[in-house]
Design an enzyme around this catalytic site. Structure first.
Site, mmCIF file in Angstrom:
data_model
loop_
_atom_site.group_PDB
_atom_site.id
_atom_site.type_symbol
_atom_site.label_atom_id
_atom_site.label_comp_id
_atom_site.label_asym_id
_atom_site.label_seq_id
_atom_site.Cartn_x
_atom_site.Cartn_y
_atom_site.Cartn_z
ATOM 1 N N CYS A 80 0.818 -1.205 0.000
ATOM 2 C CA CYS A 80 0.000 0.000 0.000
ATOM 3 C C CYS A 80 0.864 1.272 0.000
ATOM 4 O O CYS A 80 1.426 1.645 -1.017
ATOM 5 C CB CYS A 80 -0.971 -0.046 1.178
ATOM 6 N N HIS A 174 -2.983 -5.431 0.943
ATOM 7 C CA HIS A 174 -2.333 -5.771 2.218
ATOM 8 C C HIS A 174 -2.324 -7.281 2.440
ATOM 9 O O HIS A 174 -3.158 -7.805 3.193
ATOM 10 C CB HIS A 174 -3.064 -5.095 3.377
ATOM 11 N N GLU A 176 -0.526 -8.824 4.303
ATOM 12 C CA GLU A 176 -0.175 -9.069 5.706
ATOM 13 C C GLU A 176 -1.380 -8.999 6.639
ATOM 14 O O GLU A 176 -1.305 -9.443 7.796
ATOM 15 C CB GLU A 176 0.892 -8.078 6.170
#
Length: 262
Positions: A80, A174, A176
């Site tokens: 991002c 994202h 993660e």
């Protein structure tokens, strides 16, 4: 903090990894010098609430840091904001998306012709979804940039950028984020979700975040997965974090070996 969560994801993937966390936006941040950057096997840039076109001192310091990362030739990755900083540091540009915010999940991300052969998104299906929340996007590509994936909302969802001998891999989404983390973030943005038309009421926004959190704790809740159109590319942690795993495998480990550190 999100940075600690990101480090935990990396350490789950690579159990022996040692992660140092830096805060380059903080005044007086003690950041690595050139030799320090070169001493790392990999560098990861996380998300942020900042807008890079504001060019405030805390933003400029991060752009300068990314330029130093390129020059260090240490493998780098970003999610991002990380992709946006890497693009601007290589003379690209980032602006608000005229289509508006991408919230919750980035849908139907599709590889470009170059992306289909690129190791960053190796293992991803032809089209996939991923956790996402962003208003800004890369609007002008750096000189040596290969777009690897995009969707109807953001044409640059994954990219490789080369600058000053360094190579950066990044995504606009994202990988993660677990659904629980995404739920916490969305819970802080209830007003935005209602104002921008994603939810009709604050109660709807809260209910959506609660569903995501519940589904993260119990991925077998087919009813919730069906209701929100969430499949294994998001529910399975190994598949969701595919790009981070590929970065470690194809960039960090190979560069570590080339540097004689393996």
């Amino acid at each position: 903090m999100p940075s600690e969560s990101y480090a935990a994801v990396i350490q789950t993937i690579e159990g022996e990894a040692v992660c140092d966390i830096a805060f380059p936006a903080d005044p007086g941040a003690n950041l690595p010098d050139a030799a320090g950057l070169e001493s790392y096997d990999g560098i990861v840039l996380t998300g942020s609430h900042l807008n890079i076109y504001d060019r405030t001192p805390d933003i400029l310091s991060q752009i300068d840091l990314m330029r130093a990362v390129y020059a260090s030739r240490t493998p780098s990755f970003g999610s991002c904001w990380g992709l946006q900083v890497a693009a601007v540091a290589a003379d690209g540009d980032v602006r608000p998306n005229p289509l508006g915010r991408e919230v919750g999940l980035a849908r139907r991300i599709t590889a470009t012709e170059a992306g289909r052969e690129h190791p960053l998104i190796e293992g991803r299906p032809a089209a996939y979804d991923a956790p996402a929340i962003h208003l800004d996007m890369v609007t002008a590509l750096p000189g040596d940039c290969t777009v690897l994936a995009g969707n109807a909302v953001s044409p640059v969802q994954a990219a490789e950028i080369r600058q000053d001998g360094g190579v950066f891999w990044g995504v606009q989404y994202h990988p993660e984020f677990s659904l629980s983390e995404l739920a916490v973030i969305l819970g802080r943005r209830t007003e935005i979700l209602v104002r921008e038309g994603f939810c009709r009421t604050a109660e709807d926004a809260v209910a959506y975040a609660q569903d995501l959190s519940t589904l993260d704790k119990d991925p077998a809740r087919f009813d919730l997965a069906w209701r929100h159109g969430i499949d294994a590319e998001v529910l399975d942690p190994q598949r969701r974090t595919r790009e981070i795993r590929n970065f470690i495998e194809h960039r960090v480990k190979t560069a570590k070996s080339a540097r004689g550190r393996a």
